[in-house]
Motif scaffolding. Sequence first.
Motif, PDB file in Angstrom:
ATOM      1  N   LEU A  10       0.884  -1.261  -0.027  1.00  0.00           N
ATOM      2  CA  LEU A  10      -0.088   0.153   0.117  1.00  0.00           C
ATOM      3  C   LEU A  10       0.906   1.233   0.022  1.00  0.00           C
ATOM      4  N   ASP A  11       2.016   1.171   0.685  1.00  0.00           N
ATOM      5  CA  ASP A  11       2.879   2.347   0.707  1.00  0.00           C
ATOM      6  C   ASP A  11       3.296   2.564  -0.669  1.00  0.00           C
ATOM      7  N   SER A  25      -2.951   5.898 -15.461  1.00  0.00           N
ATOM      8  CA  SER A  25      -1.660   5.509 -14.737  1.00  0.00           C
ATOM      9  C   SER A  25      -2.023   5.371 -13.374  1.00  0.00           C
ATOM     10  N   VAL A  26      -2.703   6.150 -12.412  1.00  0.00           N
ATOM     11  CA  VAL A  26      -3.275   5.908 -11.057  1.00  0.00           C
ATOM     12  C   VAL A  26      -4.405   4.713 -11.196  1.00  0.00           C
ATOM     13  N   ALA A  32      -3.984  -2.926 -10.213  1.00  0.00           N
ATOM     14  CA  ALA A  32      -2.923  -3.831  -9.848  1.00  0.00           C
ATOM     15  C   ALA A  32      -2.760  -4.086  -8.380  1.00  0.00           C
ATOM     16  N   VAL A  33      -2.913  -2.969  -7.641  1.00  0.00           N
ATOM     17  CA  VAL A  33      -2.638  -3.465  -5.970  1.00  0.00           C
ATOM     18  C   VAL A  33      -3.676  -3.794  -5.587  1.00  0.00           C
ATOM     19  N   ALA A  34      -5.083  -3.786  -6.058  1.00  0.00           N
ATOM     20  CA  ALA A  34      -6.297  -4.403  -5.978  1.00  0.00           C
ATOM     21  C   ALA A  34      -6.370  -6.006  -5.957  1.00  0.00           C
ATOM     22  N   GLN A  35      -5.940  -6.076  -7.241  1.00  0.00           N
ATOM     23  CA  GLN A  35      -5.614  -7.734  -7.722  1.00  0.00           C
ATOM     24  C   GLN A  35      -4.578  -8.426  -6.797  1.00  0.00           C
ATOM     25  N   THR A  36      -3.372  -7.836  -6.315  1.00  0.00           N
ATOM     26  CA  THR A  36      -2.590  -8.322  -5.671  1.00  0.00           C
ATOM     27  C   THR A  36      -3.080  -8.568  -3.956  1.00  0.00           C
ATOM     28  N   ILE A 151      -7.097   1.816  -0.544  1.00  0.00           N
ATOM     29  CA  ILE A 151      -6.792   2.317  -1.966  1.00  0.00           C
ATOM     30  C   ILE A 151      -7.547   3.069  -2.469  1.00  0.00           C
ATOM     31  N   ALA A 152      -9.014   3.027  -2.093  1.00  0.00           N
ATOM     32  CA  ALA A 152      -9.912   4.054  -2.808  1.00  0.00           C
ATOM     33  C   ALA A 152      -9.444   5.517  -2.233  1.00  0.00           C
ATOM     34  N   SER A 153      -8.898   5.809  -1.040  1.00  0.00           N
ATOM     35  CA  SER A 153      -8.537   6.972  -0.414  1.00  0.00           C
ATOM     36  C   SER A 153      -7.544   7.619  -1.076  1.00  0.00           C
TER      37      SER A 153
END
Length: 167
Positions: A10-11, A25-26, A32-36, A151-153
């Motif tokens: 998350l960082d 890009s964001v 990608a981070v949500a998938q991981t 993530i949403a934040s």
Amino acid sequence: MTAGKTAGILDKFAETVSAAPNPRSVFTAAEAVAQTLIGHRLFTLMRFDAGRMVVERVYSSNPAAYPIGGRKPKRDSEWRRHVLEEGKVFIGHNSDDIRWVFDDSELILGLGLHAVLNVPIKSAEGIVGTMNLLDRTAHYTAQDAEIGAVIASELANVIDLSASASD
């Protein structure tokens, strides 16, 4: 996955957001981070126009089924009050939940998607969008909702930027 590893991912995502050259890009990094960290078979981001009570898709992992620019009016419903007005995460666990919430439930179910995680994207002004993950039955948990909220934040300002770019 350990809490430390999750926090590190998350960082890294937050760093990516701060250096991203454009909203797309964001959005790609968020997918990608949500998938991981959570997992999904469909990932979409919707911008919310509270004045018109409409959501508009600004990102989709499956643009053939769910194209960017697609709009949906949000009729008065328990889901709308829960997610778009109260700013709470919604977890749908099965096809009955999908049918209860979505007017396009048959398309969703036809893609083999039977569970949903809808995360409000919040700014200082209120709810500006939703991050939506869909997958197999009973996929999402309260822990996924917490990670999704982090993530949403990171997306509130970018959803606003995508509005400026397309309006």
